[in-house]
Design a protein around this motif. Structure first.
Motif, PDB file in Angstrom:
ATOM      1  N   GLY A   1      -9.396   8.735 -10.847  1.00  0.00           N
ATOM      2  CA  GLY A   1      -8.415   9.796 -10.589  1.00  0.00           C
ATOM      3  C   GLY A   1      -6.995   9.461 -10.976  1.00  0.00           C
ATOM      4  N   LYS A   2      -6.776   8.604 -11.972  1.00  0.00           N
ATOM      5  CA  LYS A   2      -5.412   8.251 -12.369  1.00  0.00           C
ATOM      6  C   LYS A   2      -4.675   9.447 -12.963  1.00  0.00           C
ATOM      7  N   THR A   3      -5.380  10.257 -13.780  1.00  0.00           N
ATOM      8  CA  THR A   3      -4.724  11.429 -14.366  1.00  0.00           C
ATOM      9  C   THR A   3      -4.377  12.450 -13.295  1.00  0.00           C
ATOM     10  N   PHE A   4      -5.274  12.629 -12.322  1.00  0.00           N
ATOM     11  CA  PHE A   4      -5.004  13.542 -11.208  1.00  0.00           C
ATOM     12  C   PHE A   4      -3.791  13.069 -10.414  1.00  0.00           C
ATOM     13  N   ILE A   5      -3.707  11.762 -10.168  1.00  0.00           N
ATOM     14  CA  ILE A   5      -2.568  11.201  -9.434  1.00  0.00           C
ATOM     15  C   ILE A   5      -1.283  11.384 -10.238  1.00  0.00           C
ATOM     16  N   SER A   6      -1.358  11.091 -11.544  1.00  0.00           N
ATOM     17  CA  SER A   6      -0.169  11.197 -12.393  1.00  0.00           C
ATOM     18  C   SER A   6       0.355  12.625 -12.420  1.00  0.00           C
ATOM     19  N   LEU A   7      -0.532  13.580 -12.580  1.00  0.00           N
ATOM     20  CA  LEU A   7      -0.136  14.977 -12.697  1.00  0.00           C
ATOM     21  C   LEU A   7       0.505  15.480 -11.409  1.00  0.00           C
ATOM     22  N   ASN A   8      -0.137  15.245 -10.291  1.00  0.00           N
ATOM     23  CA  ASN A   8       0.377  15.765  -9.026  1.00  0.00           C
ATOM     24  C   ASN A   8       1.596  14.986  -8.537  1.00  0.00           C
TER      25      ASN A   8
ATOM     26  N   PHE B   1       0.865  -1.179   0.000  1.00  0.00           N
ATOM     27  CA  PHE B   1       0.000   0.000   0.000  1.00  0.00           C
ATOM     28  C   PHE B   1       0.901   1.228   0.000  1.00  0.00           C
ATOM     29  N   MET B   2       0.749   2.046  -1.029  1.00  0.00           N
ATOM     30  CA  MET B   2       1.705   3.130  -1.235  1.00  0.00           C
ATOM     31  C   MET B   2       1.303   4.401  -0.496  1.00  0.00           C
ATOM     32  N   ALA B   3       0.030   4.806  -0.582  1.00  0.00           N
ATOM     33  CA  ALA B   3      -0.348   6.074   0.062  1.00  0.00           C
ATOM     34  C   ALA B   3      -1.853   6.266  -0.018  1.00  0.00           C
ATOM     35  N   GLU B   4      -2.334   7.115   0.881  1.00  0.00           N
ATOM     36  CA  GLU B   4      -3.699   7.635   0.822  1.00  0.00           C
ATOM     37  C   GLU B   4      -3.636   9.067   0.337  1.00  0.00           C
ATOM     38  N   ILE B   5      -4.333   9.350  -0.726  1.00  0.00           N
ATOM     39  CA  ILE B   5      -4.356  10.703  -1.275  1.00  0.00           C
ATOM     40  C   ILE B   5      -5.636  11.382  -0.817  1.00  0.00           C
ATOM     41  N   ALA B   6      -5.468  12.526  -0.145  1.00  0.00           N
ATOM     42  CA  ALA B   6      -6.619  13.222   0.439  1.00  0.00           C
ATOM     43  C   ALA B   6      -7.521  13.801  -0.634  1.00  0.00           C
ATOM     44  N   HIS B   7      -8.760  14.060  -0.237  1.00  0.00           N
ATOM     45  CA  HIS B   7      -9.728  14.685  -1.133  1.00  0.00           C
ATOM     46  C   HIS B   7      -9.271  16.092  -1.512  1.00  0.00           C
ATOM     47  N   ASN B   8      -9.424  16.431  -2.762  1.00  0.00           N
ATOM     48  CA  ASN B   8      -8.997  17.744  -3.259  1.00  0.00           C
ATOM     49  C   ASN B   8     -10.111  18.760  -3.055  1.00  0.00           C
ATOM     50  N   HIS B   9      -9.873  19.673  -2.106  1.00  0.00           N
ATOM     51  CA  HIS B   9     -10.865  20.711  -1.839  1.00  0.00           C
ATOM     52  C   HIS B   9     -10.633  21.972  -2.680  1.00  0.00           C
ATOM     53  N   TYR B  10      -9.593  21.917  -3.503  1.00  0.00           N
ATOM     54  CA  TYR B  10      -9.244  23.092  -4.299  1.00  0.00           C
ATOM     55  C   TYR B  10      -9.854  22.989  -5.688  1.00  0.00           C
ATOM     56  N   PRO B  11     -10.086  24.143  -6.318  1.00  0.00           N
ATOM     57  CA  PRO B  11     -10.656  24.101  -7.678  1.00  0.00           C
ATOM     58  C   PRO B  11      -9.626  23.703  -8.735  1.00  0.00           C
ATOM     59  N   GLN B  12      -8.335  23.744  -8.407  1.00  0.00           N
ATOM     60  CA  GLN B  12      -7.311  23.434  -9.384  1.00  0.00           C
ATOM     61  C   GLN B  12      -7.065  21.933  -9.454  1.00  0.00           C
ATOM     62  N   GLU B  13      -6.619  21.494 -10.633  1.00  0.00           N
ATOM     63  CA  GLU B  13      -6.268  20.089 -10.835  1.00  0.00           C
ATOM     64  C   GLU B  13      -4.867  19.789 -10.315  1.00  0.00           C
TER      65      GLU B  13
ATOM     66  N   PRO C   1      -3.127  20.886  -7.210  1.00  0.00           N
ATOM     67  CA  PRO C   1      -3.039  21.586  -5.930  1.00  0.00           C
ATOM     68  C   PRO C   1      -1.640  21.534  -5.298  1.00  0.00           C
ATOM     69  N   VAL C   2      -0.840  20.537  -5.615  1.00  0.00           N
ATOM     70  CA  VAL C   2       0.465  20.434  -4.954  1.00  0.00           C
ATOM     71  C   VAL C   2       1.394  21.565  -5.385  1.00  0.00           C
ATOM     72  N   MET C   3       1.183  22.105  -6.593  1.00  0.00           N
ATOM     73  CA  MET C   3       2.035  23.198  -7.055  1.00  0.00           C
ATOM     74  C   MET C   3       1.530  24.539  -6.531  1.00  0.00           C
ATOM     75  N   GLN C   4       0.192  24.752  -6.575  1.00  0.00           N
ATOM     76  CA  GLN C   4      -0.362  26.021  -6.079  1.00  0.00           C
ATOM     77  C   GLN C   4      -0.359  26.073  -4.549  1.00  0.00           C
ATOM     78  N   ASN C   5      -0.469  24.918  -3.884  1.00  0.00           N
ATOM     79  CA  ASN C   5      -0.537  24.878  -2.419  1.00  0.00           C
ATOM     80  C   ASN C   5       0.451  23.823  -1.915  1.00  0.00           C
ATOM     81  N   PRO C   6       1.729  24.095  -1.962  1.00  0.00           N
ATOM     82  CA  PRO C   6       2.728  23.077  -1.623  1.00  0.00           C
ATOM     83  C   PRO C   6       2.746  22.697  -0.150  1.00  0.00           C
TER      84      PRO C   6
END
Length: 800
Positions: A600-607, A544-556, A558-563
């Protein structure tokens, strides 16, 4: 032994965790429990206010051990009117339909009045503003609501809009007519007269309505409400209890029922004596005239012939004739009584009219007991038939007892009848001998003797009947009921039993809380989606690699805009775990897969690519979904060239690479959608693509198509060092883990790791979102910059 103890400890811990998990799930929905609990309390309160108040009234009756008839059964042989009582018979009489119906009629419950209220209508008894006089010759509709609105002191408006049943069919009655007080209101449905009370002022109000009751249904309803039981096993007492919405009506009904019961019992005790008196009176009517005529003839004959007295011989003959004639008449009456008794003993009505055997001079104790017993059995069966059906065991046992009594009575009657016939034959023989002696006397004395015989015979019979009538009348006067009222029903002893407001509120609260509880339990039972990391770890043993939290931001991204956000930290956790998945040096290829679209594979890949680039690693993000490309939309670029054009040899590697605003992060679009994506990926050029990418980049992230729909991802995954399978909380199904395990077991993909996306933990424990993120650091550790919502603002203000 130690292994067994460890296994038991593990199972206990698992059960404890399951219970805690379920409790946390319930507590996370506390607002639903609060809402439905409040609604349940409101429903319970409304129910308590709408439910009519109920009152309990009681009365007690003491049963006498035996009838108080002054011992007349001993003074006068043969009457045997007193018998020991049976308490169960008295209970049966009090529960009978006949007595309950009589009680309802006596207190005037042909019509029920009501006053309209906001939440409930109140029943009225003796305090209603009007009275109804029903025409007994007309059948009025019953159980129909009649609304009355006074128009003046002399007239009223009657409004009816209701349904009624006739011959099992449903009918509607609707009309609005004006009537006059003290005058007959008549139409096709009703015929009655409405009389206002003396204090009626003629004010216009529509708060009252009345219902003409169906007394049959009302009697059955009151029978159900009435509870008649023994006071205790040792006492011959009966306790009557009932609940009623109008206490005065219940008290009057109960007292009237007991009065009807006492009258019925006394009438039954007097029935035999009354039949005897009636029988004797009918006999006396004919004997009186015969006695008067015989007396006049006897006096006239003596005066005309000048005879004062008979000779000694003639007197002896007269006395003998008198005795024999009386005995003969008694025998004749016995024979007639036996014949009538034999004919009527199977007829209930005729048996109730039969006089006592002692009236005709029958002093046979066995016959008297059998007649009284048969009469009592008929009465008991008549009372029982009002409460039970013929198939009831008690009714059948009673019928068998009646049959047995009839059989023994018939045998006894036959024997007594034969004896009476023999006795009558002997008497006739003796009379013939005396009449021969009479023929030897002078003619004048013979005529006088015949006249005197008629007079003496009627006189003796008259005297005998008068004596028996006096005995029966004394018996009737001395009879008392077999029971007496110990405690009548009183208003002062009435207790209110309902509505139970506290109980209703409690039930409402329980039912209100039960609704969300059942919804949560059932939804949890039928929900086969993945709910937590723990579920994944139980069903799938892959890393099990990780739990990715729900994205409360409007951006796809968020890790870059809200590091410094919590979601960025979850991707950092994934980045660290990737390093542990492979210890090989050089460029690493990470393929990101999903089972179905929307996970959410594309969301995971991007972030993931962005967070790795922040670690000073040169990262290439490749859109390998050649069927539904989406990567170019996230970077606002054209999709005219990309992986598909490279694989078709239309572009070189350097021509399809594009840069981003973030340093060290590059991407390659999917390119135009080809007609044969799988064949294009498998043509051999993809291997060259991966080799060129490894020479220039530290990490290559492949965003693949869903593997359960197409094979594209399985083809690209063979070139990957790590294959990440993305599952989404409360979206992906548990059965998908079986497919992932099959991929690992068949070595279709190597080095597989699981990522749980879009995780939200509400309430207690780990939570993401606007409240807090708990990873061991406490509240407020992360620098969140979430969009403001009106609910949160309101919550903060209320909290302040």
């Amino acid at each position: 032994m130690q292994n067994i103890n460890e296994l038991v400890d593990y199972i206990e811990k698992e059960d404890e965790l399951n219970i805690k998990e379920f409790l946390f799930k319930l507590l996370s929905k506390w607002y639903w429990f609060a809402l439905f609990g409040f609604l349940g309390l409101c429903a319970g309160f409304i129910m308590a206010k709408r439910t009519p108040a109920t009152f309990e009234m009681s009365s007690s009756v003491l049963i006498n051990d035996e009838s108080k008839s002054m011992g007349l059964d001993k003074l006068f042989d043969g009457f045997n009117l007193g018998s020991k009582t049976n308490v169960e018979n008295h209970i049966l009489m009090l529960q009978s339909y006949t007595l309950n119906l009589e009680a309802l009629k006596n207190i005037g419950l042909n019509v029920s009045w009501f006053k309209k209220g906001m939440l409930k209508d109140a029943g009225l008894y003796k305090n209603h503003p009007f009275h109804i006089m029903l025409d007994k010759k007309t059948d009025n509709l019953t159980d129909v609501k009649l609304n009355i609105t006074p128009m003046s002191k002399t007239s009223y408006l009657l409004t009816v809009n209701d349904i009624y049943f006739k011959n099992g069919e449903k009918h509607k009655v609707e009309f609005e007519e004006v009537g006059k007080f003290y005058e007959t209101f008549s139409n096709e449905y009703f015929d009655f007269i409405i009389l206002p009370n003396e204090d009626f002022k003629g004010e216009k109000e529509d708060n009252y309505y009345f219902i003409i009751n169906n007394l049959d249904k009302l009697t059955k309803a009151f029978q159900k409400k009435l509870d008649v039981s023994l006071a205790n096993k040792k006492a011959d007492g009966i306790i009557l209890k009932m609940t009623e919405t109008i206490p005065e009506r219940g008290v009057d009904y109960m007292n009237e029922l007991i009065g009807s019961y006492l009258r019925y019992g006394l009438n039954e005790k007097n029935r035999t004596s009354a039949n005897t008196v009636r029988f004797i009176d009918a006999q006396l009517e004919g004997i009186t005239d015969s006695l008067k005529t015989a007396g006049e003839q006897f006096s006239n004959f003596r005066s005309e012939r000048g005879i004062v007295d008979l000779s000694q011989e003639a007197t002896f003959v007269v006395e003998r004739l008198k005795e024999l004639e009386i005995e003969k008449q008694q025998s004749i009456r016995k024979i007639e009584y036996f014949k009538n008794l034999h004919d009527y003993m199977g007829d209930v009505e005729q048996m109730q009219l039969m006089a006592s055997p002692s009236v005709v001079g029958i002093v046979d104790a066995g016959l008297n007991a059998q007649v009284v017993k048969l009469s009592e059995l008929y009465t008991k069966r008549s009372s029982l038939s009002l409460s039970v059906k013929e198939i009831n065991p008690a009714y059948q046992v009673l019928n068998e007892e009646i049959t047995s009594t009839l059989k023994s009575l018939e045998e006894n009657i036959k024997n007594l009848h034969n004896n009476a016939e023999v006795e009558l034959t002997n008497l006739n023989s003796q009379l013939s001998t005396i009449e021969l002696e009479l023929a030897g006397l002078p003619q004048t004395e013979q005529e006088l003797i015949n006249i005197k015989r008629s007079f003496d015979l009627n006189n003796e019979l008259y005297t005998f009947l008068l004596q028996k009538r006096a005995e029966a009348a004394i018996t009737m006067a001395s009879n008392v009921p077999d029971a007496h009222i110990l405690d009548p029903a009183r208003i002062e002893t009435v207790e209110q039993k309902g509505p139970k407001t506290t109980f209703n509120l409690l039930i409402g609260l329980i039912l209100g809380l039960a609704i969300p509880f059942m919804v949560i339990v059932l939804s949890d039972y039928f929900n086969d989606t993945i709910q937590s990391k723990e579920e994944l770890e139980k069903t799938c043993k892959l890393p099990f690699m990780a739990e990715i939290a729900h994205n409360h931001y409007p951006q796809e991204l968020p890790v870059m805009q809200n590091p410094r956000s919590a979601i960025a930290e979850t991707f950092r956790s994934l980045r660290i775990n990737l390093n542990y998945m492979t210890q090989e040096s050089g460029a690493k290829v990470v393929a990101v897969h999903s089972m179905v679209p929307g996970e959410g594979k594309t969301f995971i890949s991007l972030n993931l690519a962005s967070i790795i680039a922040m670690d000073n690693k040169k990262v290439l993000l490749v859109g390998c979904d050649l069927r539904k490309p989406r990567l170019h939309n996230l970077f606002n670029s054209h999709n005219d060239s990309g992986l598909s054009t490279y694989l078709n040899n239309n572009n070189t590697f350097s021509e399809i690479i594009r840069g981003t605003e973030q340093s060290n992060l590059y991407y390659i679009n999917s390119g135009p959608i080809p007609p044969n994506p799988s064949e294009l990926i498998g043509n051999g050029n993809f291997s060259a693509f991966i080799n060129e990418a490894k020479e220039q980049f530290d990490y290559i992230i492949l965003d693949n198509a869903p593997v359960t729909l197409v094979t594209d991802g399985l083809l690209t995954g063979k070139y990957s060092d790590i294959n990440l399978m993305v599952l989404r909380q409360k979206y992906s199904h548990k059965k998908q883990t079986e497919y992932i395990k099959q991929l690992a077991e068949r070595d279709t993909l190597s080095n597989i790791g699981i990522v749980l996306n879009d995780t939200v933990y509400e309430g207690y424990g780990k939570r993401y979102g606007s409240y807090s993120y708990r990873y061991g650091y406490g509240d407020g550790y992360y620098d969140e910059n979430l969009p403001s919502k009106w609910k949160k603002k309101l919550f903060k203000r209320l909290k302040a």
